[in-house]
Structures are given as C-alpha cells and as structure tokens.
Motif scaffolding. Structure first.
Motif, PDB file in Angstrom:
ATOM      1  N   VAL A 448       0.800  -8.152  47.682  1.00 26.08           N
ATOM      2  CA  VAL A 448       2.202  -7.720  47.654  1.00 26.08           C
ATOM      3  C   VAL A 448       3.037  -8.611  48.570  1.00 26.08           C
ATOM      4  O   VAL A 448       4.159  -9.049  48.213  1.00 26.08           O
ATOM      5  CB  VAL A 448       2.308  -6.239  48.073  1.00 26.08           C
ATOM      6  N   GLY A 449       2.528  -8.890  49.779  1.00 24.03           N
ATOM      7  CA  GLY A 449       3.288  -9.716  50.721  1.00 24.03           C
ATOM      8  C   GLY A 449       3.497 -11.120  50.180  1.00 24.03           C
ATOM      9  O   GLY A 449       4.606 -11.670  50.265  1.00 24.03           O
ATOM     10  N   GLY A 451       3.326 -12.040  47.058  1.00 27.45           N
ATOM     11  CA  GLY A 451       4.227 -11.977  45.881  1.00 27.45           C
ATOM     12  C   GLY A 451       5.679 -11.830  46.278  1.00 27.45           C
ATOM     13  O   GLY A 451       6.591 -12.437  45.668  1.00 27.45           O
ATOM     14  N   TRP A 452       5.892 -10.999  47.297  1.00 28.19           N
ATOM     15  CA  TRP A 452       7.266 -10.779  47.787  1.00 28.19           C
ATOM     16  C   TRP A 452       7.824 -12.092  48.301  1.00 28.19           C
ATOM     17  O   TRP A 452       8.951 -12.481  47.972  1.00 28.19           O
ATOM     18  CB  TRP A 452       7.211  -9.722  48.884  1.00 28.19           C
ATOM     19  N   LEU A 453       7.041 -12.784  49.130  1.00 27.38           N
ATOM     20  CA  LEU A 453       7.508 -14.052  49.676  1.00 27.38           C
ATOM     21  C   LEU A 453       7.724 -15.072  48.565  1.00 27.38           C
ATOM     22  O   LEU A 453       8.678 -15.879  48.610  1.00 27.38           O
ATOM     23  CB  LEU A 453       6.470 -14.591  50.675  1.00 27.38           C
ATOM     24  N   LEU A 455       8.632 -14.408  45.532  1.00 22.24           N
ATOM     25  CA  LEU A 455       9.840 -14.019  44.836  1.00 22.24           C
ATOM     26  C   LEU A 455      11.077 -14.492  45.601  1.00 22.24           C
ATOM     27  O   LEU A 455      12.015 -15.043  45.015  1.00 22.24           O
ATOM     28  CB  LEU A 455       9.882 -12.506  44.648  1.00 22.24           C
ATOM     29  N   LEU A 456      11.023 -14.288  46.932  1.00 23.12           N
ATOM     30  CA  LEU A 456      12.166 -14.728  47.751  1.00 23.12           C
ATOM     31  C   LEU A 456      12.308 -16.238  47.677  1.00 23.12           C
ATOM     32  O   LEU A 456      13.430 -16.776  47.595  1.00 23.12           O
ATOM     33  CB  LEU A 456      11.967 -14.276  49.203  1.00 23.12           C
ATOM     34  N   SER A 469      15.242  -9.312  53.873  1.00 26.42           N
ATOM     35  CA  SER A 469      13.992  -8.510  53.880  1.00 26.42           C
ATOM     36  C   SER A 469      13.983  -7.570  55.075  1.00 26.42           C
ATOM     37  O   SER A 469      14.484  -7.917  56.162  1.00 26.42           O
ATOM     38  CB  SER A 469      12.775  -9.419  53.967  1.00 26.42           C
ATOM     39  N   THR A 471      12.464  -5.648  58.281  1.00 28.32           N
ATOM     40  CA  THR A 471      11.601  -6.164  59.349  1.00 28.32           C
ATOM     41  C   THR A 471      10.954  -5.021  60.114  1.00 28.32           C
ATOM     42  O   THR A 471      11.435  -3.896  60.096  1.00 28.32           O
ATOM     43  CB  THR A 471      12.408  -7.026  60.334  1.00 28.32           C
ATOM     44  N   PRO A 478       7.481  -8.707  54.192  1.00 29.84           N
ATOM     45  CA  PRO A 478       6.614  -9.500  53.305  1.00 29.84           C
ATOM     46  C   PRO A 478       5.625 -10.370  54.084  1.00 29.84           C
ATOM     47  O   PRO A 478       4.454 -10.475  53.725  1.00 29.84           O
ATOM     48  CB  PRO A 478       7.604 -10.371  52.533  1.00 29.84           C
ATOM     49  N   THR A 479       6.131 -10.960  55.165  1.00 36.08           N
ATOM     50  CA  THR A 479       5.232 -11.787  55.983  1.00 36.08           C
ATOM     51  C   THR A 479       4.172 -10.928  56.644  1.00 36.08           C
ATOM     52  O   THR A 479       2.983 -11.304  56.723  1.00 36.08           O
ATOM     53  CB  THR A 479       6.053 -12.526  57.059  1.00 36.08           C
ATOM     54  N   LEU A 481       2.995  -8.108  55.543  1.00 31.20           N
ATOM     55  CA  LEU A 481       2.017  -7.678  54.541  1.00 31.20           C
ATOM     56  C   LEU A 481       1.039  -8.805  54.200  1.00 31.20           C
ATOM     57  O   LEU A 481      -0.186  -8.595  54.091  1.00 31.20           O
ATOM     58  CB  LEU A 481       2.727  -7.218  53.273  1.00 31.20           C
TER      59      LEU A 481
END
Length: 552
Positions: A448-449, A451-453, A455-456, A469, A471, A478-479, A481
C-alpha cells in the motif's frame, strides 16, 4: 520315629534329585557334556536304585588282595560259601549272600551279580550263635540284607578292578577291609577312599587279621589308620579291629551292619552322598545370581544403537525440516519462496509421515556399512559384558553370545524402528499462523505504501495537482507504510528464524527421545529378550544347585 525319619529323608532326597535334574537340564548346551558326566551317572543310578527293593540293604565287602574279605564273609554268615585258598585272587565273580529273598532278584540283576546264595528262613543276621552266646542276632531287625563278596581291587586279573569300581558306585554300604600290612596302601586311599569323602555315613572300615598283632602294635596301627582316614575326610569313621579267624571284633561289626539294616536309610544315604558329589561337580559353574536387564541398561543400549543407526543424521533432518517448515509460514513473504526450493530433509529420508501415512516401511537411510555394523556389534558386546559381570564360565560367554546373536536381524529391525517413529512432521507451532498473518499484514502495508508513493509520483510526473499526504510525527503515511512494512517484515522474519531454531532444537530432543524409545522397543524384543532369558536360565541353574546342595 525311624520310619518317619526314613520317609522324610526319602522325600528330601527326591527334592534334591529333582533339583540336580533341573540343574542338568539348564546346563545342557552351556556346560560341556563331559563335565556333566558325574551328574548323568548319579541321576541314572538314583533312578535305577530307587525303583528297586527299598527293603534290602546292599553291603559290599571291598579290599586288597590277601585282606581276608572272603574269610570275613564266611565268618559273618557262619558258612563256607566264599572260597578261601592260598591262591590269589580267590574271588573272580561277586558272591551275594541274601537274607530275605523276596524283591532281591531285580536288585541283583541291576548289580549284575549272578552268583547268589539265599540264607534259610530264621538264619541269624550275621555272626551265628556260638557256645555260650545268648539272644538272636535277628531280634528287632526288620528288612533284608545282601552281603557281597567282591574281587580284589588290586587284582592282576583283567576285569576284576572294573567290577569293583562299578559296584563301588552301586552298593548302599561300602565295607572296606584291610590288614596290618596294607592299611596304608596308596591305591586303597588315593583311588577309593579319598574320592568318597562325602560318603562317610555309608562307609565301614575293618582292620582284619588283628590277631597277628600285639595289643601295643594294634593300638599303634589303629591310631595310624584313623589318622589317614581323618586326612581323607573320614574323621568320624570307626575302625573295627577284627579277626575273621578268631572272631575278634565281629560282634561289633555285625551289630553296626544290623543297625544300618534296621534304619533302612542306607540306600537313601548313599544316594544323598552321590548327590553331594554331583552338586560339587556343578558348583564350580555357579556364582552370584545376576540382575536382569534394568531400565537403565536397556536405555543405554537403545541410546548406543541410536547413534550406531544414524540417529544423529535423522535428528538433524528433523531440525532442518522444522526450520524449513517454519520459514515457509513465518518468513518474509517476499523471500520465503526461496526456502521451498530446498528439498525437505525428512522427505528425502522417506520419513515424512504426511507422505507415507501410517504405513511403516523402510527409510531411505544408507545401508549399514562396516563402521555402522561395528558400532552395533560394540553396543551389543558392551551390553552383554555389563550384564554378565559376576557370572562364571561358561555362563558368561553364553550371556554375551545371547546379546550378540540377533545382530543381523537387529540391523533390519532398527531401520523399521526409525521408520515407525513419529517425527511430528507437518505439525506446526501455535505461533506460526500468527506470525504468518502479521507477515502478510506487513507486506500489505509495504505494498500500500509503495503503491501510494507510486501514485503520487505518477501524478507529479503528469503535472497533475498532487494532494498532500497525511503525516505521523512528520513522516508521510505512504513512506511510513512502505518503509515500516519492509522493516517490520524483515525484523519479524529474523525473530521467527530465531524462534524456529529454538523450536527445532526442542523438537529434535523430543524426537530423539521418541526415536530411542522406538529403538528400545525393538531391542527389548530382539536383543534384550534373549539376554534376559539366558540370565534367567543361569539364575535358575544357581538356585537349583543351591537347592540340591542343601541336605535340609
């Protein structure tokens, strides 16, 4: 009272004979047959004599050439049945004088005496009445008597000595007749009286021709003869100084024989003394009773055999298989698949229960080599030596041979014992699924982390507005995770690996105990059983000899 005592003696003799026979049966195949010769002779003689007339007492008159045996028989019976001449030897065949004919024929057949004379009814039982003598020598005497005149034991005629030696082993009472010239004869004492030291109760000694000595000389000779007899084990023997010519001392000798006939215990006493000889021949093969295989010695044997059959390799496979299985469940999911590329050590040995089910077959352990066979032999030899300690030969060798006899079968059965041992293959510790779920959660957090990063980063690359994001303590979620999932997964994997090593060692110890127990069951059936049976046989032999040797 006498009849009751005689019955008790006969019953005790029966118990002793049964014990001797039991000892013989247990000794057969262990003790050399030549060394059991005396036992066979005693049992055969006892069986024969006890089946024949118990009402008769057989008294054999033994002695060297010229001692006056035949003259003594004539004097005791009041007859001239025994031939007495200056020509020696005069007695070529045994002569039997019988009081009480009924029942004597079979007994004399067994004695192999064909020359027989039956005394008439009412004839005095030894020493006929003389002028001035009162009373009847038969008064108060019940039972028959067989008096044997035998060839000279030192005769030069072939066969005479053989007859004497045979009948010396058969008669109930041995009357040894000697004279002032031959009372110290080495052949008489060394070859006959010394070996009969246990037969003192059925031996009579007569010093014939005492009329040829002065009273002083007779006293000296009598004292010398008693000293020689005492040195041979006949310390309580009474020496009857007699003269078959003048009748001196015959009354005392005859009365002692009549007393023996009256008691009717001579045959039992003779056989009891024979049993003493048989027991003495067996006693040298006895020692202290041995303890059977204890739990400690059996466990020690199983442990030694476990090492000899490759138990260490099996336990190592159990440990490595446990760690492999643990890693496959609790390891970091990104790398745990690499462990599955390694073959399962237990499956390689055909010991994975999930693969073979309940079927117990052979393992895939290597065939026993010379070193392994030597280790098994050494373990069995040590086991036999430990248990045979204290036993005498040949029993010690028999016990050690019993320990080593099943070696070929044991090697095959030990492999089966390993195969049927439960190695707990496939079983899982309670914490494995917990750690596995956490690993997947940490992996999900990482995915997830990342993928989130990603995506960003994609939004920024495409010049789309990038949302801010959230914090935690200033660290973007994201970082947190992505990095936290990786770090936590690796840390949990390291912790699980440590716990797996600890669990593997514990399982190895448990499995080793089970393996030793399984091997112990096999050794109990294959190796311990024969040794225990041999020890029981030895202990039974020792007890039988002890029982046979106890007169009361």
């Amino acid at each position: 009272m006498s009849r009751h005592r005689g019955a008790a003696s006969s019953s005790r003799l029966q118990e002793r004979l049964e014990a001797v026979n039991e000892a013989r049966e247990l000794a057969e195949g262990r003790v050399d047959e030549d060394q059991l010769g005396a036992v066979y002779d005693v049992l055969d003689r006892a069986s024969s004599r006890r089946s024949l007339s118990a009402a008769h007492t057989v008294v054999g008159i033994f002695g060297p050439t010229g001692s006056g045996k035949s003259s003594l028989l004539n004097a005791l019976t009041g007859t001239d049945l025994a031939r007495v001449t200056a020509r020696r030897p005069t007695t070529a065949e045994p002569l039997a004088v019988i009081w009480g004919e009924e029942g004597s024929a079979d007994l004399l057949d067994w004695l192999q005496v064909q020359n027989r004379h039956v005394m008439p009814d009412g004839a005095p039982l030894l020493v006929p009445a003389r002028n001035g003598r009162r009373g009847n020598p038969n008064e108060g005497v019940e039972g028959g008597l067989i008096l044997l005149d035998l060839p000279d034991f030192d005769s030069t005629a072939l066969g005479h000595r053989a007859i004497v030696e045979r009948l010396a082993g058969q008669v109930d009472v041995l009357l040894w007749v000697t004279d002032p010239q031959k009372y110290a004869d080495a052949a008489l004492h060394r070859e006959f009286l010394e070996p009969l030291a246990t037969h003192e109760s059925v031996i009579l000694v007569a010093l014939n021709q005492s009329d040829r000595l002065s009273e002083a000389d007779l006293t000296q000779v009598n004292r010398s003869l008693k000293g020689i007899l005492a040195a041979e084990g006949h310390g309580s023997a009474v020496v009857h100084a007699i003269s078959a010519v003048t009748g001196r001392g015959l009354d005392g000798l005859a009365e002692e024989i009549r007393a023996i006939v009256r008691r009717k215990e001579a045959a039992t006493g003779r056989l009891s003394a024979d049993v003493d000889v048989a027991v003495e021949s067996l006693r040298r093969f006895t020692g202290p009773e041995l303890a059977g295989p204890s739990k400690t010695t059996r466990t020690a044997l199983a442990d030694r055999l476990a090492g000899a059959t490759g138990a260490d390799a099996v336990i190592d496979a159990v440990v490595r298989s446990y760690r492999r299985d643990a890693h496959s469940v609790t390891g970091w999911p990104v790398t745990r698949w690499l462990g599955k590329l390694r073959a399962d050590p237990l499956r390689r040995l055909n010991l994975r229960r999930s693969d073979v089910g309940d079927f117990v077959g052979r393992t895939s352990l290597p065939e026993p080599g010379p070193a392994q066979r030597a280790s098994v032999d050494r373990a069995l030899r040590t086991f036999g030596e430990e248990l045979s300690s204290g036993a005498v030969e040949p029993w010690r060798t028999a016990i050690r041979d019993a320990a080593r006899s099943p070696e070929p079968e044991l090697l095959e059965r030990l492999d089966e014992a390993v195969a049927r041992t439960d190695f707990q293959s496939g079983s899982r510790a309670w914490w494995w699924p917990v750690a596995g779920v956490l690993q997947w959660l940490f992996l999900a957090a990482m995915v997830v982390g990342i993928g989130w990063l990603a995506l960003l980063a994609g939004l920024a690359f495409l010049q789309f507005p990038v949302p801010e994001s959230p914090t935690v303590e200033g660290i973007p979620v994201p970082t947190l995770l992505a990095l936290g999932g990786v770090a936590a997964g690796i840390a949990l994997g390291i912790l699980c690996a440590a716990l797996a090593r600890l669990g593997a060692r514990r399982r190895g110890k448990r499995v080793r105990r089970r393996l030793v127990g399984s091997i112990g069951e096999t050794t109990d059936a294959v190796a311990v059983g024969p040794v225990a049976a041999e020890i029981d046989r030895y202990n039974g032999f020792v007890r039988a000899v002890h029982t046979a040797g106890a007169r009361r």
